[in-house]
Design a protein around this motif. Sequence first.
Motif, PDB file in Angstrom:
ATOM      1  N   GLU A  75       4.073  -3.895  -7.575  1.00 42.28           N
ATOM      2  CA  GLU A  75       3.947  -3.726  -6.256  1.00 42.28           C
ATOM      3  C   GLU A  75       4.926  -4.707  -5.580  1.00 42.28           C
ATOM      4  O   GLU A  75       5.191  -5.736  -6.028  1.00 42.28           O
ATOM      5  N   LEU A  76       5.164  -4.417  -4.202  1.00 41.59           N
ATOM      6  CA  LEU A  76       6.065  -5.080  -3.338  1.00 41.59           C
ATOM      7  C   LEU A  76       5.146  -5.747  -2.144  1.00 41.59           C
ATOM      8  O   LEU A  76       4.351  -4.909  -1.876  1.00 41.59           O
ATOM      9  N   PRO A  77       5.845  -6.580  -1.266  1.00 46.87           N
ATOM     10  CA  PRO A  77       4.895  -6.938  -0.237  1.00 46.87           C
ATOM     11  C   PRO A  77       4.562  -5.711   0.680  1.00 46.87           C
ATOM     12  O   PRO A  77       5.639  -5.050   1.425  1.00 46.87           O
ATOM     13  N   GLY A  78       3.642  -5.507   0.709  1.00 52.81           N
ATOM     14  CA  GLY A  78       3.073  -4.368   1.915  1.00 52.81           C
ATOM     15  C   GLY A  78       3.142  -3.039   1.115  1.00 52.81           C
ATOM     16  O   GLY A  78       2.980  -1.978   2.005  1.00 52.81           O
ATOM     17  N   ILE A  79       3.692  -2.804   0.097  1.00 51.63           N
ATOM     18  CA  ILE A  79       3.830  -1.546  -0.583  1.00 51.63           C
ATOM     19  C   ILE A  79       3.232  -1.676  -1.931  1.00 51.63           C
ATOM     20  O   ILE A  79       3.450  -2.193  -2.968  1.00 51.63           O
ATOM     21  N   PRO A  80       2.387  -0.649  -2.147  1.00 54.22           N
ATOM     22  CA  PRO A  80       1.291  -0.504  -3.358  1.00 54.22           C
ATOM     23  C   PRO A  80       2.442  -0.182  -4.643  1.00 54.22           C
ATOM     24  O   PRO A  80       3.575   0.327  -4.379  1.00 54.22           O
ATOM     25  N   GLY A  81       2.068  -0.652  -5.907  1.00 55.27           N
ATOM     26  CA  GLY A  81       2.666  -0.473  -6.901  1.00 55.27           C
ATOM     27  C   GLY A  81       3.021   1.107  -7.427  1.00 55.27           C
ATOM     28  O   GLY A  81       4.153   1.486  -7.911  1.00 55.27           O
ATOM     29  N   LEU A  82       2.093   1.850  -7.203  1.00 56.23           N
ATOM     30  CA  LEU A  82       2.092   3.298  -7.458  1.00 56.23           C
ATOM     31  C   LEU A  82       3.286   3.830  -6.428  1.00 56.23           C
ATOM     32  O   LEU A  82       4.129   4.749  -6.914  1.00 56.23           O
ATOM     33  N   ALA A  83       3.334   3.546  -5.264  1.00 56.74           N
ATOM     34  CA  ALA A  83       4.314   4.104  -4.451  1.00 56.74           C
ATOM     35  C   ALA A  83       5.541   3.804  -4.819  1.00 56.74           C
ATOM     36  O   ALA A  83       6.611   4.390  -4.605  1.00 56.74           O
ATOM     37  N   VAL A  84       5.893   2.470  -5.115  1.00 48.75           N
ATOM     38  CA  VAL A  84       7.252   2.029  -5.768  1.00 48.75           C
ATOM     39  C   VAL A  84       7.597   2.630  -6.950  1.00 48.75           C
ATOM     40  O   VAL A  84       8.757   3.275  -7.015  1.00 48.75           O
ATOM     41  N   ALA A  85       6.518   2.910  -7.876  1.00 44.47           N
ATOM     42  CA  ALA A  85       6.984   3.807  -9.054  1.00 44.47           C
ATOM     43  C   ALA A  85       7.409   5.015  -8.596  1.00 44.47           C
ATOM     44  O   ALA A  85       8.336   5.667  -9.463  1.00 44.47           O
ATOM     45  N   ILE A  86       6.734   5.814  -7.736  1.00 45.40           N
ATOM     46  CA  ILE A  86       7.063   7.225  -7.341  1.00 45.40           C
ATOM     47  C   ILE A  86       8.565   7.226  -6.677  1.00 45.40           C
ATOM     48  O   ILE A  86       9.438   8.038  -7.089  1.00 45.40           O
ATOM     49  N   VAL A  87       8.702   6.207  -5.892  1.00 40.25           N
ATOM     50  CA  VAL A  87      10.324   6.149  -5.442  1.00 40.25           C
ATOM     51  C   VAL A  87      11.332   6.087  -6.497  1.00 40.25           C
ATOM     52  O   VAL A  87      12.449   6.636  -6.361  1.00 40.25           O
ATOM     53  N   ILE A  88      10.786   5.051  -7.418  1.00 42.33           N
ATOM     54  CA  ILE A  88      11.940   4.900  -8.627  1.00 42.33           C
ATOM     55  C   ILE A  88      12.123   6.060  -9.396  1.00 42.33           C
ATOM     56  O   ILE A  88      13.117   6.619  -9.983  1.00 42.33           O
TER      57      ILE A  88
END
Length: 238
Positions: A186-199
């Motif tokens: 995860e990033l500040p204010g962004i869940p880890g799952l959302a980050v993984a989907i973007v990547i």
Amino acid sequence: MDDTSDRLETQDEEVAADAGTDPETFLSLLPHFYRGSVSQAVSAQDRLDRTTDWAITLIAALLSVVFASEDMPAYLLLIGLILLAMFLFFEVRRYRFYDVWRSRVRFVQENTFANAFDPAGVEHHPNWREEIADDLRQPTFKVSYLEALSRRVRRVYALLFIVVGVAWVSKITLFTPEAQWTEAAELPGIPGLAVAIVIALFYIAVLLVAFWPRKREAKGEIHDVEPGHWKETDDERQ
């Protein structure tokens, strides 16, 4: 003053016309043009390679920093992806300029040296001198931006992106055992799952660009061709 200028311009035109119409003069001029084009292509290739070297150096340094300690955050690798993309776009522009010179060199090789070695060969461009003259007066890129992007991704940057992606997955899983991977990603204010989907979407886009199915426009490059024979073997000579 105007008469003198007009006479000089007329003389310049006559000199150029004589060089173009006299085979001996033209053939003496051609090697200078060819060597100049080769020199420009080599210089452009060197600038292209330097960009790639910087990108590789950046990734090597970033990996050494991220995996030096368990406390180093995984998002540093995402910064590396952004920097890699920046290098890629710089390199695409440099590749298009390199291809201008490389195409001219190949064009001369195909229409002069190839025909000189084999006069019975087919001349693919009967107006090749006019083609070169037009390109010298109005230079143009020979490949589109998308094709240049596809080539650089497929040949160089796809592997670099994969290395960073594998390092990121390893960092949030194997090298962060005390936390869930979603927490490590995860990033500040962004869940880890959302980050993984973007990547994941980013890597899908990279694959689509790398294996872009449109017909290649780059002239004279070797790709998707079976290897041929250059010299006879000892058995064939006997």
